[in-house]
Design an enzyme around this catalytic site. Structure first.
Site, PDB file in Angstrom:
ATOM      1  N   ASP A  51     -10.841   2.954   4.213  1.00  0.00           N
ATOM      2  CA  ASP A  51     -10.810   1.289   3.782  1.00  0.00           C
ATOM      3  C   ASP A  51     -12.201   1.182   3.801  1.00  0.00           C
ATOM      4  OD1 ASP A  51      -9.075   0.027   3.466  1.00  0.00           O
ATOM      5  OD2 ASP A  51      -8.389  -0.734   5.971  1.00  0.00           O
ATOM      6  N   LYS A  54       1.004  -1.615   0.056  1.00  0.00           N
ATOM      7  CA  LYS A  54      -0.343   0.181   0.437  1.00  0.00           C
ATOM      8  C   LYS A  54       0.490   1.308  -0.252  1.00  0.00           C
ATOM      9  CE  LYS A  54      -3.496  -2.244   2.202  1.00  0.00           C
ATOM     10  NZ  LYS A  54      -4.322  -2.801   3.698  1.00  0.00           N
ATOM     11  N   GLN A  89      -4.595  -1.239   9.653  1.00  0.00           N
ATOM     12  CA  GLN A  89      -4.657  -2.612   8.748  1.00  0.00           C
ATOM     13  C   GLN A  89      -4.838  -3.504  10.350  1.00  0.00           C
ATOM     14  OE1 GLN A  89      -2.889  -3.290   5.951  1.00  0.00           O
ATOM     15  NE2 GLN A  89      -3.935  -5.442   6.156  1.00  0.00           N
TER      16      GLN A  89
END
Ligand code: NDP
Length: 308
Positions: A119, A52, A96
Site C-alpha cells: 500500500d 481487491k 485494511q
C-alpha cells in the site's frame, strides 16, 4: 472536456499485469501472493477487500484474506503482522484501514516491513520517497499519477492544489507531484510526473476557492461531498476527485449511492478534464496495489531485494 476514465485505464493496466503473470506461469515460476488483513466488520472495508480480492484473482495474484474480530488486541495484531513480515510465501500484504479505535494505526504501519508494504503507507516507504530512495509508492497517489500519464496531462511547472493532508492520500500525493521526476521501485513504473508547484489545503485553509482558482490541476481528497464547486475551478483545469462518500439514495436498492467531493455536474462544464466517482480514482487505486504486488514479486523471484 475529457472524462478521465479510471475504469478503462485500470482494466488496461490489469490486462498488462495478467499478461506478464501468464508468461511467468508458462515458465513454471510461482505466482505472487498478497495477504489482506482485515479487523472487524466495517461494511465499507469488507467491500473494498472483496474488490481487491476479485481484482487479484483476475490477474493471477494469489490472495489470502486474514480476518480478525474487532476485539483482537493491538499486541496480538502486531504479532500477526510480524509473522507476515517473516512469511517467505507472502510477497506483500496490506492492513485494511480504518482499524478499531483501540488499535494504533501508526503502530501497525510502523510494524509492517516496508519491503512488503504494497500500500506504500509505512513511515519507511514514505520517508524513503521523501529522500528519493527506491520505495513502493502509495497506492492512491500512484493510481492518480498513472491516470494523469495516460491522458498525457503534464505536471511539470504546473500549479497543483491538493485538498486534504492525510497520510494516505494528501501528503504522499503532494510529495509525488513536487518531486523531481519520481523515483520508485524500478519495475513499478517509468513515471516521469513530478516537478509541479504544489499547494496543500486543509480544513483550516482560508479562502480555499481563491487558491483553487489559481490551480492548473486540483486533486480533492477531503471526504466532503460537493466541496469543489464550479466557481472554484479555472476554465480548462484538470480535476481529480478522490472522495468516496456514501449519501442516502432511496432510489437505490442499497439505500445509498457513492459520490465524490466534486460537484461533478457543474464542475464538468468548466474543467478541461475530470475524473468521475465512481469509475475514476477508485479502480486506479486497486490497479496500483496489484502493480505494487507484481513489482515486489518481480524482484523477489530472481532473489533481488530492495537495496538498503
Ligand atoms: P481524511 O479524513 O484522513 O482527510 C481528509 C482531509 O481533508 C483532511 O486533511 C482535512 O483537513 C481535509 N478537509 C476536510 N474537509 C475539508 C474542507 N471542508 N475544506 C478543506 N479541507 C478539508 O481522509 P482521507 O485522506 O483518508 O480520504 C479522503 C477521501 O478520499 C475520503 O472520501 C475517502 O473515502 C477517499 N479515499 C478514496 C480512495 C480511492 O481509492 N478513491 C482511497 C483513499 C481515500 P484537516 O486535516 O484540517 O482535518
Amino acid at each position: 472536456m475529457i472524462v478521465l476514465d479510471g475504469k478503462k485505464v485500470a482494466a488496461e493496466k490489469r490486462a498488462k499485469l495478467r499478461e506478464f503473470l501468464t508468461s511467468c506461469k508458462a515458465k513454471g515460476v510461482r505466482m505472487p501472493k498478497l495477504a489482506i488483513v482485515i479487523v472487524g466488520h466495517n461494511p465499507a472495508s469488507e467491500t473494498y477487500v472483496a474488490n481487491k480480492m476479485k481484482a487479484c484473482a483476475e490477474v493471477g495474484i494469489e490472495v489470502e484474506k486474514i480476518a480478525f474480530e474487532a476485539d483482537i488486541t493491538e499486541r496480538q495484531l502486531l504479532t500477526e503482522i510480524r509473522k507476515l513480515n517473516r512469511d517467505k510465501s507472502v510477497d506483500g500484504f496490506i492492513v485494511q484501514l480504518p482499524l478499531p479505535e483501540h488499535i494504533s494505526e501508526a503502530k501497525v504501519l510502523t510494524t509492517i516491513d516496508y519491503r512488503k508494504d504494497v500500500d506504500g503507507l509505512t513511515p519507511m516507504s514514505i520517508g524513503r520517497s521523501v529522500q528519493g530512495l527506491p520505495a513502493i509508492p502509495s497506492a492512491t497517489p500512484s493510481g492518480i499519477r498513472t491516470l494523469l500519464e495516460y491522458y498525457q496531462i503534464p505536471t511539470a511547472g504546473k500549479h497543483v492544489v491538493v485538498i486534504g493532508r492525510s497520510n494516505i492520500v494528501g501528503k504522499p500525493m503532494a510529495l509525488m507531484l513536487m518531486q523531481r521526476p519520481y523515483l520508485s521501485l524500478p519495475s513499478v513504473s517509468a513515471a516521469a510526473l513530478g516537478d509541479a508547484t504544489v499547494t496543500v489545503c486543509h480544513s483550516k485553509t482560508q479562502d480555499l476557492a481563491a487558491i483553487c482558482r489559481t490551480a492548473d490541476i486540483i486533486i480533492v481528497a477531503a471526504g466532503c461531498p460537493g466541496l469543489l464547486t464550479a466557481e472554484m475551478v479555472k476554465p480548462g483545469a484538470t480535476v481529480i476527485d478522490v472522495g468516496i462518500n456514501r449519501v442516502e439514495d432511496p432510489a437505490s436498492p442499497r439505500g445509498y449511492k457513492l459520490v465524490g467531493d466534486v460537484d461533478f455536474e457543474h464542475v464538468s462544464q468548466v474543467a478541461g478534464a475530470i475524473s468521475p466517482v465512481p469509475g475514476g480514482v477508485g479502480p486506479m487505486t486497486i490497479a496500483s496495489l496489484l502493480s505494487n504486488v507484481v513489482a515486489v514479486y518481480d524482484m523477489n523471484v530472481p532473489g533481488y531485494k530492495v537495496s538498503e
